[in-house]
Design a protein around this motif. Structure first.
Motif, PDB file in Angstrom:
ATOM      1  N   VAL A 110       1.210  -1.111  -0.070  1.00 39.00           N
ATOM      2  CA  VAL A 110      -0.208   0.383  -0.258  1.00 39.00           C
ATOM      3  C   VAL A 110       0.847   1.528   0.159  1.00 39.00           C
ATOM      4  N   THR A 111       1.560   1.700  -1.015  1.00 37.33           N
ATOM      5  CA  THR A 111       2.511   2.811  -1.571  1.00 37.33           C
ATOM      6  C   THR A 111       1.098   3.930  -1.890  1.00 37.33           C
ATOM      7  N   MET A 112       1.892   5.101  -1.653  1.00 36.83           N
ATOM      8  CA  MET A 112       1.425   6.330  -2.547  1.00 36.83           C
ATOM      9  C   MET A 112       1.903   6.544  -3.602  1.00 36.83           C
ATOM     10  N   PHE A 127      11.527 -12.972  -6.130  1.00 38.08           N
ATOM     11  CA  PHE A 127       9.874 -13.835  -5.213  1.00 38.08           C
ATOM     12  C   PHE A 127       8.849 -13.469  -5.704  1.00 38.08           C
ATOM     13  N   ASP A 128       7.737 -13.877  -5.505  1.00 36.32           N
ATOM     14  CA  ASP A 128       6.507 -13.357  -5.904  1.00 36.32           C
ATOM     15  C   ASP A 128       5.800 -12.511  -3.800  1.00 36.32           C
ATOM     16  N   ALA A 129       6.208 -11.669  -3.827  1.00 31.10           N
ATOM     17  CA  ALA A 129       6.329 -11.425  -2.409  1.00 31.10           C
ATOM     18  C   ALA A 129       4.793 -10.116  -2.227  1.00 31.10           C
ATOM     19  N   PHE A 130       3.632 -10.019  -3.089  1.00 25.12           N
ATOM     20  CA  PHE A 130       2.654  -9.172  -2.944  1.00 25.12           C
ATOM     21  C   PHE A 130       1.195  -9.729  -3.766  1.00 25.12           C
ATOM     22  N   GLU A 131       0.576  -9.776  -2.745  1.00 19.92           N
ATOM     23  CA  GLU A 131      -0.865 -10.182  -3.398  1.00 19.92           C
ATOM     24  C   GLU A 131      -1.498  -9.608  -5.135  1.00 19.92           C
ATOM     25  N   HIS A 132      -1.365  -8.430  -3.965  1.00 20.31           N
ATOM     26  CA  HIS A 132      -2.584  -7.210  -4.121  1.00 20.31           C
ATOM     27  C   HIS A 132      -1.462  -5.712  -4.345  1.00 20.31           C
ATOM     28  N   ILE A 133      -1.463  -4.685  -4.924  1.00 16.41           N
ATOM     29  CA  ILE A 133      -0.892  -3.025  -4.802  1.00 16.41           C
ATOM     30  C   ILE A 133      -1.861  -2.227  -4.788  1.00 16.41           C
ATOM     31  N   VAL A 134      -2.164  -1.530  -3.858  1.00 16.55           N
ATOM     32  CA  VAL A 134      -3.105  -0.654  -4.330  1.00 16.55           C
ATOM     33  C   VAL A 134      -2.017   0.830  -3.711  1.00 16.55           C
ATOM     34  N   ALA A 135      -1.428   2.000  -5.594  1.00 14.69           N
ATOM     35  CA  ALA A 135      -0.326   2.955  -5.543  1.00 14.69           C
ATOM     36  C   ALA A 135      -1.459   3.786  -5.314  1.00 14.69           C
ATOM     37  N   GLY A 136      -0.737   4.931  -5.787  1.00 15.30           N
ATOM     38  CA  GLY A 136      -1.548   5.972  -5.517  1.00 15.30           C
ATOM     39  C   GLY A 136      -1.577   6.750  -6.250  1.00 15.30           C
ATOM     40  N   ASP A 137      -2.523   5.948  -7.741  1.00 14.51           N
ATOM     41  CA  ASP A 137      -3.315   6.057  -9.258  1.00 14.51           C
ATOM     42  C   ASP A 137      -4.682   5.486  -8.798  1.00 14.51           C
ATOM     43  N   ALA A 139      -5.705   4.579  -5.408  1.00 13.76           N
ATOM     44  CA  ALA A 139      -6.921   4.670  -4.058  1.00 13.76           C
ATOM     45  C   ALA A 139      -7.415   6.088  -4.194  1.00 13.76           C
ATOM     46  N   GLU A 140      -8.586   6.094  -3.383  1.00 15.39           N
ATOM     47  CA  GLU A 140      -9.549   6.862  -3.881  1.00 15.39           C
ATOM     48  C   GLU A 140      -9.708   8.081  -3.075  1.00 15.39           C
ATOM     49  N   HIS A 141      -8.597   7.999  -1.798  1.00 12.77           N
ATOM     50  CA  HIS A 141      -7.673   9.809  -1.237  1.00 12.77           C
ATOM     51  C   HIS A 141      -6.622   8.725  -0.624  1.00 12.77           C
ATOM     52  N   PRO A 142      -5.431   9.790  -0.373  1.00 17.87           N
ATOM     53  CA  PRO A 142      -4.285   9.860  -0.282  1.00 17.87           C
ATOM     54  C   PRO A 142      -4.446   9.335   1.220  1.00 17.87           C
ATOM     55  N   LYS A 143      -2.898   8.370   1.800  1.00 21.98           N
ATOM     56  CA  LYS A 143      -2.942   8.682   3.098  1.00 21.98           C
ATOM     57  C   LYS A 143      -2.957   9.986   4.205  1.00 21.98           C
ATOM     58  N   PRO A 144      -2.934  10.564   5.124  1.00 26.05           N
ATOM     59  CA  PRO A 144      -3.508   9.491   5.759  1.00 26.05           C
ATOM     60  C   PRO A 144      -5.303   8.409   6.100  1.00 26.05           C
ATOM     61  N   HIS A 145      -5.747   9.561   4.853  1.00 26.06           N
ATOM     62  CA  HIS A 145      -7.181   8.864   5.008  1.00 26.06           C
ATOM     63  C   HIS A 145      -6.528   7.328   5.188  1.00 26.06           C
ATOM     64  N   ALA A 147      -8.617   5.423   3.268  1.00 23.44           N
ATOM     65  CA  ALA A 147      -8.964   4.969   2.166  1.00 23.44           C
ATOM     66  C   ALA A 147      -7.971   3.489   1.646  1.00 23.44           C
ATOM     67  N   PRO A 148      -7.117   4.036   1.053  1.00 23.75           N
ATOM     68  CA  PRO A 148      -5.420   2.640   0.732  1.00 23.75           C
ATOM     69  C   PRO A 148      -5.664   1.285   1.448  1.00 23.75           C
ATOM     70  N   TYR A 149      -5.258   1.333   2.878  1.00 24.22           N
ATOM     71  CA  TYR A 149      -5.491   0.366   3.712  1.00 24.22           C
ATOM     72  C   TYR A 149      -7.281   0.061   3.296  1.00 24.22           C
ATOM     73  N   LEU A 150      -7.575   0.192   3.455  1.00 25.84           N
ATOM     74  CA  LEU A 150      -9.269  -0.132   3.328  1.00 25.84           C
ATOM     75  C   LEU A 150      -9.610  -0.853   2.169  1.00 25.84           C
ATOM     76  N   GLN A 151      -9.079  -0.434   0.742  1.00 24.58           N
ATOM     77  CA  GLN A 151      -9.259  -0.614  -0.872  1.00 24.58           C
ATOM     78  C   GLN A 151      -8.315  -2.262  -0.248  1.00 24.58           C
ATOM     79  N   ALA A 152      -7.085  -1.784  -0.139  1.00 28.86           N
ATOM     80  CA  ALA A 152      -6.391  -3.511   0.468  1.00 28.86           C
ATOM     81  C   ALA A 152      -7.074  -4.655   0.838  1.00 28.86           C
ATOM     82  N   ALA A 153      -7.564  -4.232   1.642  1.00 28.72           N
ATOM     83  CA  ALA A 153      -8.385  -5.517   2.828  1.00 28.72           C
ATOM     84  C   ALA A 153      -9.460  -5.661   1.823  1.00 28.72           C
ATOM     85  N   ASP A 154     -10.205  -5.131   1.281  1.00 30.73           N
ATOM     86  CA  ASP A 154     -11.314  -4.917   0.424  1.00 30.73           C
ATOM     87  C   ASP A 154     -10.584  -6.074  -1.213  1.00 30.73           C
ATOM     88  N   LEU A 155      -9.746  -6.058  -1.310  1.00 28.73           N
ATOM     89  CA  LEU A 155      -8.546  -6.791  -2.740  1.00 28.73           C
ATOM     90  C   LEU A 155      -8.775  -8.056  -1.756  1.00 28.73           C
TER      91      LEU A 155
END
Length: 229
Positions: A110-112, A127-137, A139-145, A147-155
């Motif tokens: 989860v990165t901006m 190695f294949d380290a991550f199942e999903h990436i939520v990037a700055g483009d 995210a519905e809203h950037p950190k500190p909102h 949303a980015p971490y909630l999107q990752a949990a949803d994925l």
């Protein structure tokens, strides 16, 4: 016995990889190309921020470019630095990722930073380290909102309450805390003593999935006990 999280959600810049010096060098060169000056203190203020927010601060410092153009320029400069100078992984990060996988704990990034930047880093891992990436483009809203971490949990298809976040910035920790995840701070460029993290580690070096499970279990147990008082 520890109750382990279903997933660990990783910040990238400063947590997984030490790219902050690359970003700072690119920012300094850009500001100076417009006749301005860019101090280390100013650069520190951008750590963990959404890129468009950072671009606005660079405009205030004299960069006469549209925010989107600033983001695109900085992203390409840092990608070039990664390609020519290498990816400086933070101590213990890759080893912990491998141990989490061995323990059956899922992971997402989860990165901006922009997705192409995140892919540049992830593709250079062996190695294949991550199942999903939520990037700055993404995210519905950037950190500190949150949303980015909630999107990752949803994925991942999990409840955010079953996740632990690893962050190196105040902005990132605020995002993780607001989402409802357990928030682990690992300071790098800036101190995190007053950022509200559930736990602070000086480094990831030598840490294991068992240590992650201990933090998660301890925090959730304490929260349950407090709720019963």
């Amino acid at each position: 016995m520890s109750h382990k999280p279903q997933a660990v959600l990783w910040d990238m810049d400063g947590t997984l990889v030490d790219t902050e010096p690359y970003w700072m060098a690119a920012e300094t060169a850009l500001v100076e190309s417009f006749g301005g000056t860019w101090s280390h203190e100013q650069a520190i203020q951008l750590v963990g921020n959404g890129l468009l927010d950072s671009a606005r601060m660079l405009r205030d410092a004299g960069v006469d470019m549209a925010p989107d153009a600033i983001v695109a320029h900085l992203t390409e400069e840092v990608r070039t630095a990664l390609a020519t100078q290498g990816v400086p992984f933070r101590p213990g990060a890759r080893e912990l990722l491998r141990d989490l996988q061995a323990a059956g704990i899922r992971t997402a990034l989860v990165t901006m930073s922009l997705r192409r930047m995140a892919r540049s880093v992830v593709d250079l891992m062996d190695f294949d380290a991550f199942e999903h990436i939520v990037a700055g483009d993404d995210a519905e809203h950037p950190k500190p909102h949150p949303a980015p971490y909630l999107q990752a949990a949803d994925l991942l298809g999990i409840d955010i309450a079953d996740a632990l976040v690893i962050e190196d910035s105040v902005t990132g920790l605020r995002s993780g805390l607001a989402s409802g995840a357990v928030a682990l701070g690992v300071p790098h460029m800036i101190p995190l003593d007053d950022a509200g993290a559930h736990a602070l580690w000086p480094t990831l070096e030598g840490r294991t999935a068992g240590d992650i499970a201990d933090v998660f279990s301890s925090v959730r147990t304490q929260q349950r006990e407090e709720a019963l008082r």
